[in-house]
Design an enzyme around this catalytic site. Structure first.
Site, mmCIF file in Angstrom:
data_model
loop_
_atom_site.group_PDB
_atom_site.id
_atom_site.type_symbol
_atom_site.label_atom_id
_atom_site.label_comp_id
_atom_site.label_asym_id
_atom_site.label_seq_id
_atom_site.Cartn_x
_atom_site.Cartn_y
_atom_site.Cartn_z
ATOM 1 N N SER A 134 24.219 -1.900 5.602
ATOM 2 C CA SER A 134 23.527 -2.636 6.657
ATOM 3 C C SER A 134 22.331 -1.832 7.165
ATOM 4 O O SER A 134 21.381 -1.608 6.420
ATOM 5 C CB SER A 134 24.511 -3.006 7.771
ATOM 6 O OG SER A 134 23.985 -3.989 8.622
ATOM 7 N N HIS A 170 23.662 -8.622 4.361
ATOM 8 C CA HIS A 170 24.573 -9.688 4.824
ATOM 9 C C HIS A 170 23.991 -11.073 4.497
ATOM 10 O O HIS A 170 24.017 -11.988 5.330
ATOM 11 C CB HIS A 170 24.825 -9.554 6.331
ATOM 12 C CG HIS A 170 25.281 -8.186 6.737
ATOM 13 N ND1 HIS A 170 26.352 -7.548 6.150
ATOM 14 C CD2 HIS A 170 24.784 -7.317 7.668
ATOM 15 C CE1 HIS A 170 26.510 -6.360 6.707
ATOM 16 N NE2 HIS A 170 25.570 -6.188 7.620
#
Length: 244
Positions: A134, A170
């Site tokens: 991330s 994501h």
């Protein structure tokens, strides 16, 4: 042991629920170690939790997960002060540096205060595998999409730039990520952008994307390029990694 070329593994994964610990290191973290070439001893892995403010809970859980995996784990914390006298030297001693998720904007700001941009580049050029999830993925690129500034996603464009692309994380689990990536590439805010579904990682040798890998079935990676004033997306099929 270090790699024979600068190597980055940028991911949207790396953890799974643990049996006796809060989490365990999943296939993507193990693949980062494999890419490092470490063998004949316990691999050295440094976890960096700057993006979430170096929470003590994460540091403890990373140490526990590393113990279960058979790694020698160090934690680099910068709050309230660096927990190592020479963070740059610590990075150079590792096989893998794994950066956790959180706020990529805050991570970059704090790294700048502690002059870690050149330290990360030096580790990369020395053959230490740089990896993360991330925010710990976006940081290696020119920039990407982030919720660092609030619930509405925005662009961040002051990444380390070790990889001359944008990054979208994501991609399958947060519905606003894909359209914003397309918009930012189409208007030139981001260059060609490489994206990962949850559980997927992208392997770079130098600045060349050489492979997509996954710790989950049915997941994808994507390359988004600019075509006139529109964005074009191409799906890459990842290689399924064995479960550790």
């Amino acid at each position: 042991m270090t790699t024979d070329a600068p190597t980055i593994l940028a991911t949207s994964g790396g953890y799974r629920p643990g049996h006796r610990t809060w989490f365990e290191l999943d296939a993507l973290v193990h693949h980062a170690v494999e890419l490092s070439g470490a063998h004949g001893r316990r691999p050295r892995v440094a976890f960096v939790g700057t993006a979430a403010g170096d929470p003590e809970g994460f540091s403890f859980r990373a140490l526990e997960a590393g113990r279960v995996a058979g790694f020698d784990v160090s934690v680099l914390s910068l709050f309230p002060m660096p927990n190592h006298e020479d963070p740059a030297a610590l990075l150079l001693e590792q096989d893998v540096v794994w950066v956790n998720g959180g706020s990529v904007a805050n991570l970059l700001a704090v790294w700048d205060v502690h002059d870690l941009r050149p330290a990360m580049r030096a580790a990369w050029e020395a053959g230490v595998v740089l990896a993360g999830v991330s925010a710990g993925s976006i940081c290696w690129y020119v920039g990407g999409t982030t919720d660092s500034f609030g619930p509405e996603l925005r662009a961040v464009t002051n990444g380390l730039g070790l990889l001359p692309y944008g990054n979208g994380v994501h991609y399958d689990s947060e519905e606003r990520r894909r359209p914003l990536v397309h918009s930012l590439v189409a208007d030139g805010t981001l260059p060609q952008t490489h994206c990962t579904d949850d559980g997927v990682g992208l392997v770079y040798r130098g600045t060349e994307l050489v492979e997509a890998v996954s710790e989950r079935d049915g997941k994808g990676a994507y390359v988004v390029t600019r075509d006139g004033d529109r964005a074009h997306e191409e799906r890459l099929e990842p290689r399924r990694l064995p479960s550790p």
